[in-house]
Design a protein around this motif. Sequence first.
Motif, mmCIF file in Angstrom:
data_model
loop_
_atom_site.group_PDB
_atom_site.id
_atom_site.type_symbol
_atom_site.label_atom_id
_atom_site.label_comp_id
_atom_site.label_asym_id
_atom_site.label_seq_id
_atom_site.Cartn_x
_atom_site.Cartn_y
_atom_site.Cartn_z
ATOM 1 N N LYS A 311 0.795 -1.261 0.059
ATOM 2 C CA LYS A 311 0.031 -0.056 0.184
ATOM 3 C C LYS A 311 0.810 1.357 -0.010
ATOM 4 C CE LYS A 311 -3.977 -2.073 2.278
ATOM 5 N NZ LYS A 311 -4.998 -2.154 3.608
ATOM 6 N N GLU A 322 -5.470 -2.651 -1.821
ATOM 7 C CA GLU A 322 -6.543 -2.534 -1.237
ATOM 8 C C GLU A 322 -7.892 -3.273 -1.665
ATOM 9 O OE1 GLU A 322 -4.091 1.251 -1.244
ATOM 10 O OE2 GLU A 322 -4.636 -0.328 -2.731
ATOM 11 N N THR A 325 -7.201 -6.820 -0.075
ATOM 12 C CA THR A 325 -7.794 -6.958 1.470
ATOM 13 C C THR A 325 -9.157 -7.230 1.104
ATOM 14 O OG1 THR A 325 -5.949 -5.306 1.950
ATOM 15 C CG2 THR A 325 -7.961 -5.352 3.219
#
Length: 468
Positions: A311, A322, A325
């Motif tokens: 990130k 992201e 995730t």
Amino acid sequence: MRYAIIAAGEGSRLACEGISEPKPLVRLGDDVLIDRLIRIFMQHDADEIVVICNDRTAQVASHLARLQRDGLQGRPVPLRFVVKSTPSSMHSLFEISEFLEGKPFILTTVDTIFSEDDFAKYVSEVEAARDDEGVMAVTGYVDDESPLYVETDNMMNIRGFHDEPNRQPFISAGIYGLPPKALDTLRRCVGRGEHRMRNFQRALVSDGFRLKAFPMGKVIDIDHATDIQKAGELIGLKALLVKRDAAFSPNAEVKDLAILRAVGDRLEKRGYAVEMVEEKDLSMFQVSHLAPRTSYVFSMARSERALDILKRATCRVVNAPEAVTLCNSRIAIDRLMRENDIPCAPEKSDNGYWVKSDRGHDVKFVKAEELSSFASDPSLLITAHVEGREVKFYGVRNSFFFPEEFESVRYEAERLAGLVGLDVYGGDCIVRPDGTFAIIDFNDWPSFSPCREEAADNISEFLLRQAY
């Protein structure tokens, strides 16, 4: 400033080494060679860019016509081009000389690769030169089959051009900043029946032109396939491949490694220096050394530690950490599908249920009467069993790898990938006998086992399509 590009060579040596594209269209990282030069010239206030290509292949002329019509990366290009085969670079310059009258110009061949920072300094030097002065780029890096050595005095005035070194520290870098009067010398050379650009340069010295040598760093001509790698190193092309930990992909370590290696092989052919690392070994140091415009990370990583490091990367990461995730949570993906009306497994059924951990690989089928013992656990995703044919699907942004008859699946899978933010994805769906379907699993970066080579082509090309 006016710029000119000689792109009339055939690239025969590259063709013999397996490079099928005409030299101006050979890829180096994100660019083809001709586009790279045009992009750089546009960054340095090009009033006009004049190009000559040969008439033996229509590909280059067609490419230039598209640039003339559509511009480059959305920006109009002041491009003029001539299509004609010539016996030498000197004759190519002669064919476009009528368009270079009246003001200084910078000339180079299409396969000359240099540092953009060095070139910016060179342009400033040319712009500051006197009306009767030429500025010739030189380099101390010698990796040419027939280098032209440049003799200078201690003030960097050029005194001669030689085929042998004889203590000269520099060779010609193939980048020429010339006043328009130099074209008179060029025409006399052609009239005398002379050949080769070096003879024109010698004639400039004989005619009394004031020529300054401007030392640049390493400059590379792409004459062989191996030169693509050297050029990539020069301009900082790097790709970091991050292998997924076995805990996130049990029994698939070999398949994961195979798709990453296949992608890496293709990137190396485009000039990238490729490094592979296990996600557990990924460090912030490795990521911080990747430049935003010339470097990429291709990552299968799923651990929180690795994703946190990624990130903070300033370069492009595929897939975006992201998105991974979000994809790590089955519950989050299921909620996203339901909120956006993407076909997924119903919540109730008489045919049993699938109980899945939110993270991990625990999946269990239970009958309806057994469901109550799991229903109160918020870490579990519970969906109804769907009868039908299981179909695996794979995708890279705008490219798909599953049966054509399931067009509706393709549409919804791509829509889901867009909502999640994934560029590389895969999953499973159940197609019912009536043709309706439900997506029952969705993952970032699968191993692409049934379509690995095609997927590797598309993943690497996806990177190369990304604009600066």
